[in-house]
Design a protein around this motif. Structure first.
Motif, PDB file in Angstrom:
ATOM      1  N   THR A 104       0.834  -1.213   0.000  1.00 26.26           N
ATOM      2  CA  THR A 104       0.000   0.000   0.000  1.00 26.26           C
ATOM      3  C   THR A 104       0.866   1.259   0.000  1.00 26.26           C
ATOM      4  O   THR A 104       2.067   1.201   0.267  1.00 26.26           O
ATOM      5  N   VAL A 136       1.626   4.926   1.638  1.00 24.79           N
ATOM      6  CA  VAL A 136       1.415   5.637   2.910  1.00 24.79           C
ATOM      7  C   VAL A 136       1.991   7.060   2.828  1.00 24.79           C
ATOM      8  O   VAL A 136       3.049   7.284   2.255  1.00 24.79           O
ATOM      9  N   HIS A 156      -2.548   4.694   3.198  1.00 26.26           N
ATOM     10  CA  HIS A 156      -3.098   3.336   3.186  1.00 26.26           C
ATOM     11  C   HIS A 156      -4.117   3.143   2.070  1.00 26.26           C
ATOM     12  O   HIS A 156      -5.050   2.360   2.206  1.00 26.26           O
TER      13      HIS A 156
END
Lengths: 158, 172
Positions: A122, A124, A139
């Protein structure tokens, strides 16, 4: 004559006010369109990059001779997400502006006997700055792929 | 006494004055119409950019999801009915979302096959299953702007992927 000149002057004033109002609305609309369009474009690029990174992570050999090897494997996955290559050239450009390997989070999901079951990749804390303000992707996007690669707990990363 | 001669009084014909006033009124109307038309066009283009952008993103998100789900389902197949159950559970537990990462995938269809021709959602014989097919059919993107210009209320972006039990492994 005088009243005609005054009327023309008033008309010019009206035209300027109309132009200012309409140009203001148009510029706001165009910049809003650019802002959303650019952010959507970046998000779409990130969805593809994260998907490719997770698929690569799930298919590559998991080497875990030491914690450093696991981290090295994660670094290769991050590079693939950011540069489209697990071993990028020193002057490689990221897939989206200012995307860095630190903006990519790789999480192995352990299955039975320590063998990875899946991998989550993911983005971030990645800010997308368009014209006004910026959107922060944290996220998201996220991709999870099953681990189907070779499990090599005693091997070291080359 | 040398006085200034008064300027000759010129009178415009009444028809010219009427025409002038009429032209000004028409000009004022023209600006309004031009602005309305250009604003409408601008809003339409803006809406197209916004709605089509979201549709493209949803399509990409759905494709990545079905790729992952098909591989996940295929990885759980082991020739037993329990493997089929595990495949369904694993797909149901995937954390991926769509619509800019906000909504879970719903109505996901998981099918299995042994030869790639006949697909079954609930196979009676699990021993020969080698392929899993996942379809995400219900990704309806709400159309916000284009609806006002006669577009649909929502646009569905379905996606489908197939994966085998023997995946490609990278040497790396």
């Amino acid at each position: 004559m005088k009243s005609d000149r005054m009327r023309r002057g008033r008309q010019r004033g009206h035209a300027m006010i109309e132009l200012a109002l309409s140009a203001g609305i148009m510029i706001a609309c165009l910049s809003g369109t650019f802002q959303f369009g650019y952010t959507f474009y970046i998000y779409d690029q990130l969805v593809s990059a994260v998907g490719n990174g997770a698929r690569y992570a799930g298919s590559r050999t998991y080497r875990a001779a030491s914690a450093a090897d696991i981290e090295k494997g994660k670094a290769a996955i991050r590079n693939l997400v950011v540069y489209g290559n697990s071993r990028p050239a020193s002057d490689a450009a990221p897939v989206t502006p200012n995307l860095k390997p630190e903006n990519v989070q790789v999480t192995w999901i352990s299955g039975e006997k320590g063998v990875p079951d899946a991998v989550d990749v993911t983005i971030v804390k990645y800010p997308v700055g368009a014209m006004f303000g910026s959107f922060n992707f944290d996220h998201r996007p996220l991709a999870e792929f099953p681990f189907v690669g070779r499990y090599a707990p005693s091997e070291s990363e080359p | 006494m040398a006085g200034r001669r008064p300027a000759p009084l010129t009178l415009r014909p009444i028809s010219a004055v009427v025409l002038d006033v009429g032209r000004k009124n028409r000009q004022r109307g023209f600006v309004l119409i031009a602005m309305s038309v250009s604003m409408l066009l601008l809003l339409a283009v803006m809406g197209m950019c916004f709605d089509l952008g979201r549709i493209y993103i949803a399509r990409n998100e759905a494709q990545v999801f079905t790729d992952s789900a098909a591989m996940t389902a295929a990885a759980k197949l082991d020739g037993t009915p329990a493997g089929v159950v595990r495949a369904r559970e694993a797909v149901a537990h995937l954390p991926m979302r769509w619509n800019l990462g906000t909504q879970p995938f719903t109505g996901v269809v998981i099918e299995f096959s042994s030869d790639g021709r006949i697909w079954d959602r609930d196979p009676k014989d699990a021993s020969g299953l080698t392929l899993a097919r996942v379809t995400a059919p219900a990704n309806g993107v709400d159309i916000v702007f284009l609806r006002a210009a006669g577009g649909p209320k929502s646009f569905t972006v379905p996606s489908r992927s197939v994966a085998g039990v023997k995946p490609v492994r990278l040497v790396e």
